[in-house]
Design an enzyme around this catalytic site. Structure first.
Site, PDB file in Angstrom:
ATOM      1  N   ASP A  53      38.153  35.581  41.170  1.00 43.07           N
ATOM      2  CA  ASP A  53      39.775  36.430  41.154  1.00 43.07           C
ATOM      3  C   ASP A  53      39.981  35.225  39.900  1.00 43.07           C
ATOM      4  O   ASP A  53      40.201  34.047  39.281  1.00 43.07           O
ATOM      5  CB  ASP A  53      40.268  36.493  42.030  1.00 43.07           C
ATOM      6  CG  ASP A  53      41.429  38.408  41.509  1.00 43.07           C
ATOM      7  OD1 ASP A  53      41.086  38.730  40.501  1.00 43.07           O
ATOM      8  OD2 ASP A  53      42.689  38.286  42.850  1.00 43.07           O
ATOM      9  N   SER A  55      38.225  41.342  38.697  1.00 43.41           N
ATOM     10  CA  SER A  55      39.205  40.995  39.005  1.00 43.41           C
ATOM     11  C   SER A  55      39.958  42.810  38.740  1.00 43.41           C
ATOM     12  O   SER A  55      39.285  43.344  37.872  1.00 43.41           O
ATOM     13  CB  SER A  55      40.101  40.375  38.159  1.00 43.41           C
ATOM     14  OG  SER A  55      41.492  40.277  38.333  1.00 43.41           O
ATOM     15  N   ASN A  56      40.878  43.500  38.938  1.00 43.24           N
ATOM     16  CA  ASN A  56      41.583  44.339  39.311  1.00 43.24           C
ATOM     17  C   ASN A  56      42.860  44.282  38.270  1.00 43.24           C
ATOM     18  O   ASN A  56      43.356  45.434  37.598  1.00 43.24           O
ATOM     19  CB  ASN A  56      42.269  44.959  40.295  1.00 43.24           C
ATOM     20  CG  ASN A  56      43.682  44.161  40.017  1.00 43.24           C
ATOM     21  OD1 ASN A  56      43.688  42.757  40.101  1.00 43.24           O
ATOM     22  ND2 ASN A  56      44.563  44.195  41.886  1.00 43.24           N
TER      23      ASN A  56
END
Length: 199
Positions: free
Chosen positions: A61, A169-170
């Site tokens: 992340d 990742s977002n």
């Protein structure tokens, strides 16, 4: 008068099986020897642990794992003396909260929009005034988050072992590309995957 000695202690199983043990020493010795006789049963066979295959790739992340989201406090302190640390904490907490709410409600909002909303909430919560210039500078700083010091060593060691390293990742694709590029890690982190591209 001679007081009788203490009654011999007899195992419960033995007492029920042979009540004469209480009065006959030979019986007590026989059962005591049986109780301390070593176990001659062979131990159960040992099972060998199942080997875990080495990973072929590792995806990290970005925000909070590779990059310190609280490193924006320095600019926050410069813009709002005495409030930099609190600003960075509230900003991050609200960003996460907005992200979860949007995800649970099935809405589609960009990570950039949620980050900006979190910043505006944090500033209002602290009773500060956010000018357009300060807002632009803080949002730009989010593209320059400080990488954690151990990143380069860990990534280099994984790549030395033949393990590919990337990002999942977002964050928005353009935000991630700029962030990783500014940190000088573009060559070491590939692919860079955003959940926004998964539909």
């Amino acid at each position: 008068a001679v007081r009788p000695g203490p009654r011999p202690v007899v195992p419960v199983s033995c007492w029920h099986r042979c009540r004469s043990c209480a009065n006959q020493p030979e019986h007590r010795r026989r059962h005591a020897n049986a109780a301390i006789r070593p176990n001659t049963q062979p131990p159960p066979p040992r099972t060998e642990p199942v080997p875990i295959p080495a990973p072929k790739s590792v995806l990290f992340d970005a925000y909070g794992t590779l990059f310190d989201v609280y490193s924006v406090f320095a600019l926050g302190e410069q813009l709002f003396p005495g409030f930099g640390e609190r600003l960075s904490v509230i900003w991050r907490d609200k960003q996460i909260e907005y992200t979860r709410l949007v995800s649970m409600s099935g809405q589609r909002r960009s990570f950039r929009a949620l980050t900006l909303a979190g910043l505006r909430f944090a500033v209002a919560r602290l009773g500060l005034e956010l000018s357009a210039e300060a807002e632009g500078r803080l949002m730009a700083q989010y593209q320059k988050l400080a990488p954690f010091a151990e990143n380069a060593e860990v990534i280099e060691e994984l790549r030395r072992r033949g393990v590919a390293t990337g990002v999942l990742s977002n964050g928005d694709p353009d935000m991630l590309a700029e962030l990783i590029g500014n940190a000088g890690l573009a060559a070491q982190l590939a692919p860079v995957l955003s959940v926004r591209g998964t539909g």
